[in-house]
Scaffold this motif. Structure first.
Motif, PDB file in Angstrom:
ATOM      1  N   ARG A 184      10.275  -7.180   6.932  1.00 61.65           N
ATOM      2  CA  ARG A 184       9.514  -5.932   6.869  1.00 61.65           C
ATOM      3  C   ARG A 184      10.226  -4.911   5.979  1.00 61.65           C
ATOM      4  N   GLN A 242       2.110 -17.516  16.191  1.00 61.99           N
ATOM      5  CA  GLN A 242       1.879 -16.095  16.402  1.00 61.99           C
ATOM      6  C   GLN A 242       2.865 -15.254  15.603  1.00 61.99           C
ATOM      7  N   LYS A 245       1.717 -15.281  12.056  1.00 59.37           N
ATOM      8  CA  LYS A 245       0.517 -14.456  11.943  1.00 59.37           C
ATOM      9  C   LYS A 245       0.869 -12.968  11.957  1.00 59.37           C
ATOM     10  N   ASP A 246       1.784 -12.582  12.828  1.00 49.04           N
ATOM     11  CA  ASP A 246       2.189 -11.179  12.908  1.00 49.04           C
ATOM     12  C   ASP A 246       2.882 -10.721  11.628  1.00 49.04           C
ATOM     13  N   TRP A 249      -0.037 -10.522   8.862  1.00 49.37           N
ATOM     14  CA  TRP A 249      -1.142  -9.562   8.971  1.00 49.37           C
ATOM     15  C   TRP A 249      -0.740  -8.214   9.555  1.00 49.37           C
ATOM     16  N   THR A 250       0.170  -8.187  10.512  1.00 50.84           N
ATOM     17  CA  THR A 250       0.594  -6.915  11.101  1.00 50.84           C
ATOM     18  C   THR A 250       1.625  -6.217  10.219  1.00 50.84           C
ATOM     19  N   ASP A 251       2.619  -6.998   9.766  1.00 52.13           N
ATOM     20  CA  ASP A 251       3.708  -6.416   8.973  1.00 52.13           C
ATOM     21  C   ASP A 251       3.411  -6.397   7.476  1.00 52.13           C
ATOM     22  N   ASN A 252       2.513  -7.278   7.022  1.00 48.16           N
ATOM     23  CA  ASN A 252       2.259  -7.427   5.583  1.00 48.16           C
ATOM     24  C   ASN A 252       3.546  -7.716   4.809  1.00 48.16           C
ATOM     25  N   ARG A 427      -7.112 -13.684   9.277  1.00 52.72           N
ATOM     26  CA  ARG A 427      -6.612 -12.659  10.198  1.00 52.72           C
ATOM     27  C   ARG A 427      -7.031 -12.929  11.645  1.00 52.72           C
TER      28      ARG A 427
END
Length: 450
Positions: A184, A242, A245-246, A249-252, A427
């Motif tokens: 991140r 998961q 995926k996080d 999509w969540t952190d990019n 997503r």
């Protein structure tokens, strides 16, 4: 994974074996002129790999001069599982052929490799190869091949990006949570920088899904009586999907471009805009030589969590139709070319003199040797090192227990690619549903294991 072919140009000599790779022709030739044994072998580096080809051809000439009764006939290329059976049936299979660690069990079960039990004694240091690697090429107390190189997965990272992102390059991530946080911060640098990259097609996604699971102490397949069954549809398997995926999509922090393979990620690392990915040490020379990287830029750590690391490698087997004379000649060649401690120093000198990489780290689980031979090789590599060895010490110190790839690995990986692709491109992907679907299909693959 067919990782050895993907990483061939990196030079497995420096990752823990003694040579680059062998060579080839037809297994149907009984002998050459003057009473010579004609031995066909595969694996000769292509002419596009000029240094590796030169070394290999020099080795063939030197071996033939020392063994005038053997005529080595080298050909480019490696074993292709898709054409192997047809070549064997048609008399076109080499006398000595390359095999990934994923192949021997099935080849042995199908009687497609010669029993060399009575002949491995002719390889002087065979007993000093790690037992678990010898067992890859053995069954029911008999030997059908010899391992020649090994690798273990770690975490490759860009030290310069770590510094720019406020991270300590001498203290790489040791958990997946730390990987996520580091990714991140690196992605936040902007300018197209990607924190972490992952493969997801050409069976490579499934290969790395396996590595992630091993790191958590999970398995892809387990023995259930006399059969194999899938064993990843559980909390740890879901945790892997998961987490990815996080990050995506969540952190990019994984970038918008997905469906990546090894070469894509190596190029990203060489460009200076990728923070981390899972890799073996021999990715580093490839990044430097093919994608203009710099050795001092990179660091390598053991795989996060330490529950276990995926190991793979390669070795050689003998055509089941080979004559006793060819089998004996094969043992002389393999022992001299790949398993000969007396050639350690000469090989390393050749690499150093030509500006090639020397000093890549080899933790115990990634070395084929034990005891004094391992210590001897490590000391010589330190002596002739051409790269900053300290950048990779974390990998040596923290690499976990080595775990072999699952049975029918390539077919298993093809199934697991789908789960990796889904969480990285959709997503709304559901890890629970993806695992259930993948496990059902992998069980069908494992049912074919003999």
């Amino acid at each position: 994974m067919n990782s050895s072919s993907l990483r061939r140009a990196a030079g497995l000599l420096l990752a823990g074996s003694l040579g680059l790779t062998a060579v080839a022709c037809s297994g149907s030739q009984p002998s050459g002129g003057g009473g010579k044994v004609v031995l066909s072998i595969n694996g000769q580096p292509p002419q596009t790999q000029a240094f590796e080809r030169k070394v290999f051809d020099e080795d063939v000439a030197e071996f033939e001069a020392a063994n005038p009764d053997i005529d080595i006939q080298p050909h480019e290329g490696f074993m292709d599982p898709k054409t192997f059976s047809a070549k064997l049936a048609g008399g076109q299979l080499e006398d000595v052929f390359y095999a990934y660690f994923t192949d021997p069990a099935q080849l042995i079960a199908r009687r497609q490799a010669a029993d060399i039990t009575a002949h491995v004694k002719d390889i002087p240091h065979y007993s000093e190869i790690r037992q678990e690697l010898r067992e890859v090429f053995s069954a029911d107390g008999k030997v059908y091949g010899v391992p020649t190189a090994n690798y273990a997965m770690g975490l490759l990272y860009n030290r310069e990006l770590f510094t720019r992102a406020g991270l300590n390059p001498d203290q790489p991530p040791g958990t997946w949570a730390e990987v996520r946080e580091a990714a991140r911060k690196i992605a936040a640098l902007g300018d197209g920088t990607v924190g972490f990259a992952e493969y997801s097609k050409n069976n490579q996604g499934g290969w790395h899904f396996t590595a992630w699971n091993y790191s958590l102490g999970n398995r892809i397949a387990r023995r259930d009586g006399d059969k194999w069954v899938a064993d990843f549809d559980n909390d740890k398997g879901e945790q892997v999907l998961q987490h990815l995926k996080d990050m995506r999509w969540t952190d990019n922090s994984m970038g918008d471009k997905q469906l990546l393979v090894l070469e894509d990620v190596q190029q990203m690392m060489g460009s200076g805009r990728l923070g981390m990915y899972l890799a073996a040490p021999d990715n580093v020379p490839t990044i430097v030589n093919q994608f203009k990287g710099d050795y001092k830029t990179y660091g390598l750590a053991g795989i996060p969590e330490g529950g276990g690391t995926l190991i793979g490698g390669e070795g050689y087997m003998v055509n089941p139709k080979a004559t006793p004379e060819k089998v004996k000649a094969a043992m002389r060649w393999l022992g001299w070319k790949y398993l000969n401690p007396d050639r350690f120093e000469k090989n390393l000198q050749r690499y150093q003199e030509q500006g090639q990489p020397v000093g890549l780290p080899v933790p115990p689980v990634a070395d084929i040797w034990t005891g004094e031979i391992r210590a001897q090789q490590a000391a010589l590599k330190q002596k002739y090192a051409t790269m900053p060895v300290s950048n990779f010490q974390s990998y040596v110190d923290s690499t976990a227990e080595g775990l072999i790839e699952p049975p029918n690995a390539q077919q298993v990986y093809a199934v697991l690619d789908n789960a990796m692709q889904a969480v990285l491109t959709n997503r709304d992907a559901d890890p629970t549903a993806l695992l259930a679907e993948a496990e059902a299909k992998v069980n069908q693959v494992l049912a074919q294991v003999k």
